[in-house]
Design a protein around this motif. Structure first.
Motif, PDB file in Angstrom:
ATOM      1  N   THR A 158     -16.876  -3.340  13.258  1.00  0.00           N
ATOM      2  CA  THR A 158     -18.324  -3.193  13.235  1.00  0.00           C
ATOM      3  C   THR A 158     -18.694  -2.367  12.012  1.00  0.00           C
ATOM      4  OG1 THR A 158     -18.321  -1.126  14.499  1.00  0.00           O
ATOM      5  CG2 THR A 158     -18.370  -3.202  15.754  1.00  0.00           C
ATOM      6  N   ARG A 159     -19.946  -2.438  11.622  1.00  0.00           N
ATOM      7  CA  ARG A 159     -20.372  -1.715  10.417  1.00  0.00           C
ATOM      8  C   ARG A 159     -20.161  -0.213  10.563  1.00  0.00           C
ATOM      9  NH1 ARG A 159     -26.354  -3.949  10.341  1.00  0.00           N
ATOM     10  NH2 ARG A 159     -25.187  -5.721  11.180  1.00  0.00           N
ATOM     11  N   GLU A 160     -20.451   0.305  11.763  1.00  0.00           N
ATOM     12  CA  GLU A 160     -20.320   1.745  11.960  1.00  0.00           C
ATOM     13  C   GLU A 160     -18.853   2.158  12.003  1.00  0.00           C
ATOM     14  OE1 GLU A 160     -21.929   5.689  12.558  1.00  0.00           O
ATOM     15  OE2 GLU A 160     -22.495   3.819  11.580  1.00  0.00           O
ATOM     16  N   ALA A 161     -17.988   1.350  12.644  1.00  0.00           N
ATOM     17  CA  ALA A 161     -16.555   1.654  12.674  1.00  0.00           C
ATOM     18  C   ALA A 161     -15.978   1.657  11.269  1.00  0.00           C
ATOM     19  CB  ALA A 161     -15.822   0.636  13.548  1.00  0.00           C
ATOM     20  N   LEU A 162     -16.392   0.708  10.455  1.00  0.00           N
ATOM     21  CA  LEU A 162     -15.906   0.651   9.080  1.00  0.00           C
ATOM     22  C   LEU A 162     -16.389   1.849   8.282  1.00  0.00           C
ATOM     23  CD1 LEU A 162     -14.463  -0.753   6.795  1.00  0.00           C
ATOM     24  CD2 LEU A 162     -16.475  -2.202   6.457  1.00  0.00           C
ATOM     25  N   ARG A 163     -17.657   2.171   8.400  1.00  0.00           N
ATOM     26  CA  ARG A 163     -18.201   3.309   7.648  1.00  0.00           C
ATOM     27  C   ARG A 163     -17.501   4.612   8.027  1.00  0.00           C
ATOM     28  NH1 ARG A 163     -21.436   7.497   8.080  1.00  0.00           N
ATOM     29  NH2 ARG A 163     -21.886   7.105  10.294  1.00  0.00           N
ATOM     30  N   LEU A 164     -17.333   4.848   9.320  1.00  0.00           N
ATOM     31  CA  LEU A 164     -16.707   6.085   9.774  1.00  0.00           C
ATOM     32  C   LEU A 164     -15.245   6.162   9.347  1.00  0.00           C
ATOM     33  CD1 LEU A 164     -18.205   6.352  13.372  1.00  0.00           C
ATOM     34  CD2 LEU A 164     -18.754   7.791  11.395  1.00  0.00           C
ATOM     35  N   SER A 165     -14.539   5.046   9.407  1.00  0.00           N
ATOM     36  CA  SER A 165     -13.119   5.039   9.052  1.00  0.00           C
ATOM     37  C   SER A 165     -12.930   5.293   7.562  1.00  0.00           C
ATOM     38  CB  SER A 165     -12.484   3.703   9.443  1.00  0.00           C
ATOM     39  OG  SER A 165     -12.556   3.503  10.832  1.00  0.00           O
ATOM     40  N   VAL A 166     -13.741   4.652   6.734  1.00  0.00           N
ATOM     41  CA  VAL A 166     -13.658   4.882   5.290  1.00  0.00           C
ATOM     42  C   VAL A 166     -13.975   6.340   4.966  1.00  0.00           C
ATOM     43  CG1 VAL A 166     -14.741   4.351   3.063  1.00  0.00           C
ATOM     44  CG2 VAL A 166     -14.114   2.496   4.636  1.00  0.00           C
TER      45      VAL A 166
ATOM     46  N   ALA B  42       0.828  -1.206   0.000  1.00  0.00           N
ATOM     47  CA  ALA B  42       0.000   0.000   0.000  1.00  0.00           C
ATOM     48  C   ALA B  42       0.862   1.256   0.000  1.00  0.00           C
ATOM     49  CB  ALA B  42      -0.930  -0.004   1.216  1.00  0.00           C
ATOM     50  N   LEU B  43       1.934   1.267   0.778  1.00  0.00           N
ATOM     51  CA  LEU B  43       2.836   2.421   0.796  1.00  0.00           C
ATOM     52  C   LEU B  43       3.452   2.643  -0.579  1.00  0.00           C
ATOM     53  CD1 LEU B  43       4.651   1.801   4.210  1.00  0.00           C
ATOM     54  CD2 LEU B  43       3.028   3.644   3.708  1.00  0.00           C
ATOM     55  N   ALA B  44       3.872   1.554  -1.239  1.00  0.00           N
ATOM     56  CA  ALA B  44       4.478   1.684  -2.558  1.00  0.00           C
ATOM     57  C   ALA B  44       3.486   2.200  -3.587  1.00  0.00           C
ATOM     58  CB  ALA B  44       5.044   0.332  -3.009  1.00  0.00           C
ATOM     59  N   ALA B  45       2.203   1.871  -3.392  1.00  0.00           N
ATOM     60  CA  ALA B  45       1.176   2.316  -4.334  1.00  0.00           C
ATOM     61  C   ALA B  45       0.619   3.689  -3.983  1.00  0.00           C
ATOM     62  CB  ALA B  45       0.040   1.299  -4.370  1.00  0.00           C
ATOM     63  N   GLY B  46       0.990   4.216  -2.813  1.00  0.00           N
ATOM     64  CA  GLY B  46       0.475   5.523  -2.399  1.00  0.00           C
ATOM     65  C   GLY B  46      -0.996   5.497  -2.035  1.00  0.00           C
ATOM     66  N   VAL B  47      -1.469   4.374  -1.468  1.00  0.00           N
ATOM     67  CA  VAL B  47      -2.886   4.203  -1.135  1.00  0.00           C
ATOM     68  C   VAL B  47      -3.099   4.387   0.363  1.00  0.00           C
ATOM     69  CG1 VAL B  47      -4.799   2.546  -1.083  1.00  0.00           C
ATOM     70  CG2 VAL B  47      -3.321   2.678  -3.094  1.00  0.00           C
ATOM     71  N   LEU B  48      -4.132   5.124   0.733  1.00  0.00           N
ATOM     72  CA  LEU B  48      -4.472   5.335   2.140  1.00  0.00           C
ATOM     73  C   LEU B  48      -5.041   4.059   2.755  1.00  0.00           C
ATOM     74  CD1 LEU B  48      -6.141   8.858   1.899  1.00  0.00           C
ATOM     75  CD2 LEU B  48      -3.813   8.304   2.608  1.00  0.00           C
ATOM     76  N   MET B  49      -4.841   3.901   4.067  1.00  0.00           N
ATOM     77  CA  MET B  49      -5.237   2.660   4.733  1.00  0.00           C
ATOM     78  C   MET B  49      -6.212   2.892   5.878  1.00  0.00           C
ATOM     79  SD  MET B  49      -1.538   0.688   4.826  1.00  0.00           S
ATOM     80  CE  MET B  49      -0.490   2.087   4.387  1.00  0.00           C
ATOM     81  N   VAL B  50      -7.127   1.936   6.032  1.00  0.00           N
ATOM     82  CA  VAL B  50      -7.928   1.782   7.245  1.00  0.00           C
ATOM     83  C   VAL B  50      -7.406   0.522   7.907  1.00  0.00           C
ATOM     84  CG1 VAL B  50     -10.197   1.261   8.194  1.00  0.00           C
ATOM     85  CG2 VAL B  50      -9.972   2.923   6.318  1.00  0.00           C
ATOM     86  N   ALA B  51      -6.777   0.666   9.060  1.00  0.00           N
ATOM     87  CA  ALA B  51      -6.086  -0.448   9.708  1.00  0.00           C
ATOM     88  C   ALA B  51      -6.995  -1.139  10.710  1.00  0.00           C
ATOM     89  CB  ALA B  51      -4.829   0.052  10.408  1.00  0.00           C
ATOM     90  N   SER B  52      -7.033  -2.466  10.617  1.00  0.00           N
ATOM     91  CA  SER B  52      -7.758  -3.283  11.583  1.00  0.00           C
ATOM     92  C   SER B  52      -6.838  -4.418  12.020  1.00  0.00           C
ATOM     93  CB  SER B  52      -9.047  -3.835  10.956  1.00  0.00           C
ATOM     94  OG  SER B  52      -9.775  -4.606  11.893  1.00  0.00           O
ATOM     95  N   PRO B  53      -5.828  -4.108  12.864  1.00  0.00           N
ATOM     96  CA  PRO B  53      -4.797  -5.099  13.218  1.00  0.00           C
ATOM     97  C   PRO B  53      -5.339  -6.192  14.113  1.00  0.00           C
ATOM     98  CG  PRO B  53      -4.538  -3.130  14.548  1.00  0.00           C
ATOM     99  CD  PRO B  53      -5.630  -2.818  13.553  1.00  0.00           C
ATOM    100  N   ARG B  54      -4.686  -7.377  14.018  1.00  0.00           N
ATOM    101  CA  ARG B  54      -5.147  -8.532  14.789  1.00  0.00           C
ATOM    102  C   ARG B  54      -4.065  -9.062  15.726  1.00  0.00           C
ATOM    103  NH1 ARG B  54     -10.458  -9.267  12.641  1.00  0.00           N
ATOM    104  NH2 ARG B  54     -10.654  -7.342  11.422  1.00  0.00           N
TER     105      ARG B  54
END
Length: 478
Positions: free
Chosen positions: A419-427, A380-392
């Protein structure tokens, strides 16, 4: 070592014919043997390093205890890009379809036990075939390959496939170079200071192997790797680049012979993707620029039924087109009707696999929802793409810390499992939030630096070339 021009070789042959002498045989290319543990996330970066070595004139062979499901991207010449693939076999090694290889612990213990004899046999076969091995390059969790190389008198390099920051954490812990909380302190809040790194708290450190039992197999393998780096391997390659982790590299280089060679990402040549069996490229081509939410959690993360449903609903709620890599085992958890509703006709696409680096490089992708494994983070860094991180687990929380607070090219989802709301807000935050434009600008700059690092004369390219020059000259020390 670069191949000679055809005109130069033809002139040499003509001169030899004029004198009645046969031209001298071409000098054989030095042969490097790559040894990987049989995990896809380990196979990919080592193969990519191998292709770079082959591109600089070395003869390269890749080996691992191949098992069903491992892809080596065979395009007719083994691993592609001038890399031959030889399955690690013999010595009692299980066959690729043996069901015991599907259990990571059983597989790792078996490979560690049977691998040394199989590797010695492979090195012998290569010599008998006229391809004597000049150097072994092993990646993490196969420190036994370093021992075998030493036993047969071969120099060895190690490829560390995680970030330099994580390697520094492990090194400073194992060799007691920093004050880590222990005992009851490790169960409470606290922080660790390591040269070249931001202060790390216990939530970021607990998932690492340092807080497992001394008898834990993976921990023992890690300690073996670190010992090899300090005592046996004259080269330690790291899948990073100096401009990304300059302070961490400088701090750790005082202790071990680090050579940044990353990001180990295949360049996108714009050609046809023969592996695109699910039609991802054509679908992406039809989407607006920077509009697609790309979701993928790697080859090892399993998500439960509830989280699968939450992600589906969260993606639907964003109102954005999305491409979701959902492995078959996880896909079975999602009711068919829910999947159809989430996809919203052509607005969403769900596939069991894709060529991730090609997807990230596509202009239609606007953000990447990821577990923040280092391979995915580097791509993602090499492609210059922004990330939403959900580490495990493992290094993913430290990678997330750097993505969010150091590189500032993404956000951490406020809930795990998602959660659906966490994903929506992060995106929404990374695509249209008040900092989205600034984050995108920083991501583009990092992408340019990553491409420059691996380009001709870049910082990582120079590291690879220095290794090639030393192997070509017959030296075993950097």
């Amino acid at each position: 070592m670069q191949p000679r021009a055809a005109s130069e070789m033809s002139q040499e042959s003509a001169a030899a014919a004029a004198t009645g002498m046969a031209p001298a045989p071409a000098k054989a290319q030095p042969h490097v043997l790559l040894v990987s543990s049989p995990f896809q996330s380990h196979v990919n970066p080592l193969l990519r390093l191998g292709r770079r070595l082959a591109g600089k004139g070395l003869s390269v062979t890749f080996t691992t205890a191949l098992r069903d499901g491992i892809r080596v991207f065979d395009d007719g010449d083994g691993g592609g890009g001038g890399v031959r693939v030889e399955r690690l076999r013999g010595g009692g090694m299980w066959e690729p379809d043996d069901p015991r290889l599907r259990v990571p612990g059983d597989m790792a213990r078996h490979v560690e036990a049977a691998g040394p004899a199989a590797l010695e046999e492979l090195i012998r076969r290569e010599a008998e075939a006229g391809r004597p091995v000049a150097c072994v390059v092993a990646n993490a969790f196969v420190s036994w390959a370093v021992r075998v190389a030493g036993d047969v008198g071969l120099p060895c390099a190690i490829l560390w496939i995680q970030s330099c920051a994580v390697l520094s954490v492990y090194y400073h812990y194992v060799y007691s170079l920093a004050a880590f909380p222990s005992g009851d302190e490790a169960d409470s809040s606290g922080a660790v200071t390591i040269p070249g790194l931001p202060e790390l708290d216990m939530d970021e450190l607990r998932p690492l192997l340092i807080y497992t039992s001394d008898q834990e197999m993976w921990r023992q393998m890690l300690v073996g790797d670190l010992g090899s780096m300090t005592e046996k391997a004259p080269w330690v390659f790291v899948n990073t680049f100096d401009e990304l982790e300059h302070e961490a590299v400088a701090g750790l280089r005082k202790h071990i012979p680090l050579i940044p060679v990353g990001p180990l990402v295949e360049p996108d040549d714009g050609g046809v993707d023969d592996d695109d069996v699910h039609g991802c490229t054509a679908w992406l081509d039809a989407q607006p620029r920077r509009s697609v939410v790309f979701v993928a959690f790697g080859s090892l993360v399993d998500i439960g039924h509830d989280e699968v449903v939450e992600i589906a609903e969260g993606l639907a709620s964003t109102g954005r087109p999305f491409l979701w890599v959902l492995r078959d085992g996880n896909r079975a958890l999602l009711p068919k009707d829910a999947l159809i509703d989430a996809c919203g006709g052509d607005r969403g696409k769900v596939v069991p696999w894709c060529e991730q680096r090609r997807v990230l490089a596509h202009a239609a992708v606007g953000c990447f929802v990821t577990h923040c494994g280092w391979n995915s983070t580097a791509e993602a860094l090499a492609a210059g793409v922004l990330m939403v991180a959900s580490p495990r687990w493992s290094d993913q929380r430290i990678n997330t810390r750097f993505v969010v607070d150091v590189y500032r090219v993404g956000v951490r989802a406020p809930a795990t499992p998602l959660t659906r709301e966490a994903l929506r807000l992060s995106v929404e935050e990374v695509t249209a939030g008040p900092e989205a434009e600034a984050m995108a600008a920083r991501a583009a700059i990092l992408g340019e630096k990553a491409r420059a690092a691996v380009g001709g004369g870049g910082s990582s390219d120079r590291g690879v070339q220095a290794f090639v020059d030393r192997i070509t000259s017959g030296g075993a020390e950097p």
